[in-house]
Design a protein around this motif. Structure first.
Motif, mmCIF file in Angstrom:
data_model
loop_
_atom_site.group_PDB
_atom_site.id
_atom_site.type_symbol
_atom_site.label_atom_id
_atom_site.label_comp_id
_atom_site.label_asym_id
_atom_site.label_seq_id
_atom_site.Cartn_x
_atom_site.Cartn_y
_atom_site.Cartn_z
ATOM 1 N N LYS A 299 5.154 81.525 -24.203
ATOM 2 C CA LYS A 299 6.011 82.631 -24.649
ATOM 3 C C LYS A 299 7.381 82.547 -23.960
ATOM 4 C CE LYS A 299 2.535 85.667 -24.047
ATOM 5 N NZ LYS A 299 1.846 86.941 -23.830
ATOM 6 N N ALA A 300 7.368 82.288 -22.650
ATOM 7 C CA ALA A 300 8.631 82.185 -21.908
ATOM 8 C C ALA A 300 9.475 81.033 -22.450
ATOM 9 C CB ALA A 300 8.345 81.975 -20.422
ATOM 10 N N ARG A 301 8.819 79.922 -22.767
ATOM 11 C CA ARG A 301 9.543 78.757 -23.288
ATOM 12 C C ARG A 301 10.181 79.069 -24.651
ATOM 13 N NH1 ARG A 301 9.929 74.421 -26.187
ATOM 14 N NH2 ARG A 301 10.459 72.395 -25.277
ATOM 15 N N LEU A 302 9.440 79.785 -25.481
ATOM 16 C CA LEU A 302 9.988 80.154 -26.794
ATOM 17 C C LEU A 302 11.207 81.066 -26.653
ATOM 18 C CD1 LEU A 302 6.873 80.849 -29.062
ATOM 19 C CD2 LEU A 302 8.686 79.196 -29.506
ATOM 20 N N ILE A 303 11.101 82.052 -25.772
ATOM 21 C CA ILE A 303 12.225 82.986 -25.579
ATOM 22 C C ILE A 303 13.447 82.239 -25.027
ATOM 23 C CG2 ILE A 303 13.022 84.998 -24.264
ATOM 24 C CD1 ILE A 303 10.041 85.988 -24.422
ATOM 25 N N LEU A 304 13.212 81.395 -24.028
ATOM 26 C CA LEU A 304 14.327 80.639 -23.436
ATOM 27 C C LEU A 304 14.931 79.651 -24.438
ATOM 28 C CD1 LEU A 304 12.782 79.954 -19.927
ATOM 29 C CD2 LEU A 304 14.978 81.061 -20.302
ATOM 30 N N GLY A 305 14.057 78.934 -25.135
ATOM 31 C CA GLY A 305 14.529 77.880 -26.035
ATOM 32 C C GLY A 305 15.153 78.386 -27.314
ATOM 33 N N ARG A 306 14.498 79.338 -27.958
ATOM 34 C CA ARG A 306 14.947 79.775 -29.290
ATOM 35 C C ARG A 306 15.854 81.008 -29.228
ATOM 36 N NH1 ARG A 306 10.470 78.053 -32.653
ATOM 37 N NH2 ARG A 306 9.959 75.953 -31.916
ATOM 38 N N PHE A 307 15.407 82.067 -28.553
ATOM 39 C CA PHE A 307 16.221 83.290 -28.530
ATOM 40 C C PHE A 307 17.442 83.134 -27.613
ATOM 41 C CE2 PHE A 307 12.680 86.516 -29.849
ATOM 42 C CZ PHE A 307 12.821 86.106 -31.167
ATOM 43 N N ALA B 29 15.436 72.912 -17.009
ATOM 44 C CA ALA B 29 15.891 73.497 -15.748
ATOM 45 C C ALA B 29 15.326 74.901 -15.545
ATOM 46 C CB ALA B 29 17.418 73.546 -15.710
ATOM 47 N N PHE B 30 15.083 75.598 -16.621
ATOM 48 C CA PHE B 30 14.514 76.951 -16.512
ATOM 49 C C PHE B 30 12.989 76.933 -16.624
ATOM 50 C CE2 PHE B 30 18.805 78.395 -16.931
ATOM 51 C CZ PHE B 30 18.825 79.664 -16.384
ATOM 52 N N THR B 31 12.455 76.093 -17.519
ATOM 53 C CA THR B 31 11.003 76.161 -17.749
ATOM 54 C C THR B 31 10.194 75.462 -16.649
ATOM 55 O OG1 THR B 31 11.158 74.255 -19.232
ATOM 56 C CG2 THR B 31 11.111 76.434 -20.248
ATOM 57 N N LEU B 32 10.756 74.412 -16.034
ATOM 58 C CA LEU B 32 9.990 73.710 -14.994
ATOM 59 C C LEU B 32 9.671 74.614 -13.790
ATOM 60 C CD1 LEU B 32 11.385 70.037 -15.012
ATOM 61 C CD2 LEU B 32 9.132 70.846 -15.746
ATOM 62 N N PRO B 33 10.670 75.345 -13.239
ATOM 63 C CA PRO B 33 10.318 76.254 -12.133
ATOM 64 C C PRO B 33 9.315 77.332 -12.558
ATOM 65 C CG PRO B 33 12.698 75.988 -12.286
ATOM 66 C CD PRO B 33 12.120 75.328 -13.495
ATOM 67 N N VAL B 34 9.499 77.858 -13.774
ATOM 68 C CA VAL B 34 8.575 78.897 -14.262
ATOM 69 C C VAL B 34 7.165 78.302 -14.402
ATOM 70 C CG1 VAL B 34 7.979 80.327 -16.260
ATOM 71 C CG2 VAL B 34 10.327 80.293 -15.412
ATOM 72 N N GLY B 35 7.076 77.100 -14.971
ATOM 73 C CA GLY B 35 5.782 76.434 -15.135
ATOM 74 C C GLY B 35 5.127 76.134 -13.801
ATOM 75 N N PHE B 36 5.933 75.661 -12.843
ATOM 76 C CA PHE B 36 5.410 75.347 -11.510
ATOM 77 C C PHE B 36 4.867 76.615 -10.847
ATOM 78 C CE2 PHE B 36 6.258 74.729 -6.884
ATOM 79 C CZ PHE B 36 5.333 73.708 -6.660
#
Lengths: 178, 81
Positions: free
Chosen positions: B40-48, B60-67
């Protein structure tokens, strides 16, 4: 990877990164405390009504769609359509706050206070701080809706998506994993 | 379907999957819930938030969140042992 490639204003990305860091830090502390008392956290979490959180996720995500459409319309020169999208997004925020208020009222009536258990301290702090961002987001959306110019609308939409993003990340620790 | 509407539909589907997992306990359910949060976070960051377009910024945003979500999942699983 260039800073100039980022969509929107750089300051908004600094804000988004900072807000993410703050909420992630808060959730991290909650999770560490929960790992030391998983049974207590599970019992505390079981007292919450997860249906309200699920409903609010749908409301916020749908509201995000309206904000995204408003941004697209603003850049296409369709100010009236952008304004309508922003107002619908703001309405989503108001509905979110009403549901949250009903949820808090139910919790308080059930005797759940901020000091009832460490789980509830973080529940109220994280969800309350997020709700404060929703209030700010609604105000921002209404302000940028007045003129519905592309850059301000984009800034308002970005703030709103950040509110959405934070919500999906705090959700598991508060309502789901214990 | 309009790309923004498709993103919204995906987010609703992920939310429905998360809700379905809410009544399930155990480490697998927790890992799935965290994975759904990441998606969900990836979709919001990537698309919206349009981070799919500029090279490198979505990672750069999703890797820290995923980690971070992995750390939460690992902590939860290790506590069960």
């Amino acid at each position: 990877m260039k800073v100039d490639d980022l969509p929107g204003e750089l300051i908004l990305w600094i804000l988004i990164a900072s807000e993410l860091a703050v909420f992630m830090a808060g959730v991290s502390v909650m999770v560490v405390l929960g790992l030391m008392d998983p049974e207590g956290f599970a019992q505390a979490q079981a007292q919450l009504d997860g249906r309200a959180a699920a409903l609010n996720t749908v409301v916020l995500v749908t509201s995000g769609l309206f904000a995204a459409r408003a941004e697209r319309a603003a850049f296409a020169g369709q100010a009236a359509k952008a304004r309508r999208g922003l107002l619908l997004a703001a309405l989503g925020g108001v509905i979110f706050l009403i549901v949250k208020g009903v949820e808090y009222a139910r919790d308080i009536q059930a005797g759940i206070g901020i000091e009832s258990h460490p789980f509830f301290t973080f529940y109220y702090l994280l969800s309350g701080f997020h709700a404060a961002h929703v209030v700010a987001g609604v105000v921002v959306l209404l302000l940028v809706a007045c003129r519905a110019q592309p850059e301000p609308v984009q800034a308002g939409a970005m703030f709103w998506h950040m509110v959405d993003l934070v919500w999906v990340l705090i959700l598991p620790a508060i309502w789901l994993i214990w | 379907m309009d790309p923004l509407t498709r993103t919204w539909a995906l987010l609703i589907a992920l939310t429905a999957a998360t809700t379905a997992l809410a009544g399930v306990s155990g480490p697998l359910a927790v890992i799935l819930v965290l994975l759904l949060a990441f998606l969900k976070a990836r979709l919001i960051l990537g698309r919206f938030l349009h981070l799919e377009a500029p090279p490198g910024w979505l990672a750069a945003f999703t890797l820290p969140v995923g980690f971070w979500l992995c750390l939460i999942g690992a902590g939860y699983v290790l506590t069960l042992r």
